[in-house]
Design a protein around this motif. Structure first.
Motif: not given
Length: 304
Positions: A225-228, A236-238, A300-301
């Motif tokens: 699972n991805g962690v944000a 920003r979100t990594i 990063v988004v």
């Protein structure tokens, strides 16, 4: 030489240079202005900047500039031990060793033609074998893609005549606006070992993890699972994706403990958060000739 690579049409660049202590430093760049710096001391990633030019990794202003010590910050490799869970030095010896550029790494299953990358290698010295008597090869590929994604792939091979066990973590310090303003998503419903309560096991109840005091946890069996890490102020979100690393360490020392850490500024806990992809709770066992792979992909988004 095929130890490092740059993508087609000069879209990516790899530069091998030295830091102010004369230690080898590899700079990866992409065509959009993103970059990463990797030290041959410990294979540590010291910097990761996205195309906006902002630094995404935290480094302590009080970091002790000592060629024999790892810098507090960036991404450090913890191998073959995490923290003091064993008889070796804190976080194991890999982060304190000089690595070499791997001139001829075994092939990778995925295509790296569009990425800037470097391959590093660590083998034990005779002194290492005295304190940890297992022959191994630890390979690390750090790559920076055209989209700015930073990927770290570690491969541990047992070249010993008997099995051995090890733990592993990418000890990652993220640069954040303010610890009280960030939240971590992707850990909901997971069990965690709380190091503030003698590693007692709890289950995460919240939808997101927020910070109001010291946190020191190992979330276990997180799967892929991805962690944000969402930072509202920095907009920003990594996003952290991983393979072969079932656990996630979340750490912030908060005010009181920060004052006791020599190489961390008293107020710097507000600007940092550690979220590590790791294999800790169930150490990895390798039989002779076997290889383990642990992969970490960071992106990063922008967020509103």
């Amino acid at each position: 030489m095929n130890h490092s690579g740059a993508g087609k049409d000069d879209l990516a660049a790899v530069e091998v240079t030295k830091d102010r202590n004369g230690i080898g430093l590899v700079v990866l760049r992409n065509h959009r202005g993103a970059s990463a710096k990797v030290s041959l001391r410990g294979g540590q990633v010291l910097s990761w900047k996205w195309e906006r030019g902002e630094e995404l990794l935290f480094s302590s202003s009080k970091a002790i500039i000592n060629p024999l010590k790892p810098l507090r910050g960036g991404i450090a490799i913890c191998f073959p031990q995490f923290r003091n869970r064993g008889s070796l030095e804190h976080h194991g010896f890999a982060r304190n060793k000089m690595w070499v550029i791997d001139q001829d790494p075994p092939p990778f299953p995925t295509d790296f033609s569009e990425k800037a990358y470097i391959d590093l290698l660590l083998k034990p010295t005779e002194d290492d074998l005295k304190i940890w008597p297992h022959s191994f090869e630890l390979r690390l590929r750090v790559s920076l893609a055209g989209n700015g994604y930073l990927t770290m792939i570690s491969r541990v091979r047992n070249v010993n005549s008997k099995p051995f066990r090890f733990s592993f973590a990418y000890n990652t310090y993220y640069s954040i606006s303010d610890i009280s303003e960030v939240r971590v998503e992707g850990l909901e419903t997971l069990d965690y070992l709380d190091n503030l309560y003698n590693q007692e096991r709890f289950t995460e109840q919240g939808d997101a993890l927020t910070f109001e005091s010291e946190v020191d946890r190992v979330y276990v069996d997180s799967g892929s699972n991805g962690v944000a890490v969402l930072d509202h102020e920095k907009k920003r979100t990594i996003v952290i994706r991983k393979e072969g690393l079932p656990d996630v360490v979340v750490w912030n020392p908060w005010e009181k403990k920060s004052k006791a850490i020599v190489d961390l500024g008293d107020e710097e806990y507000k600007q940092m958060l550690c979220v590590d992809g790791a294999a800790i709770e169930k150490p990895i066992t390798l039989k002779p000739g076997e290889e383990w792979t642990g992969r970490l992909e960071l992106s990063v988004v922008p967020s509103t």
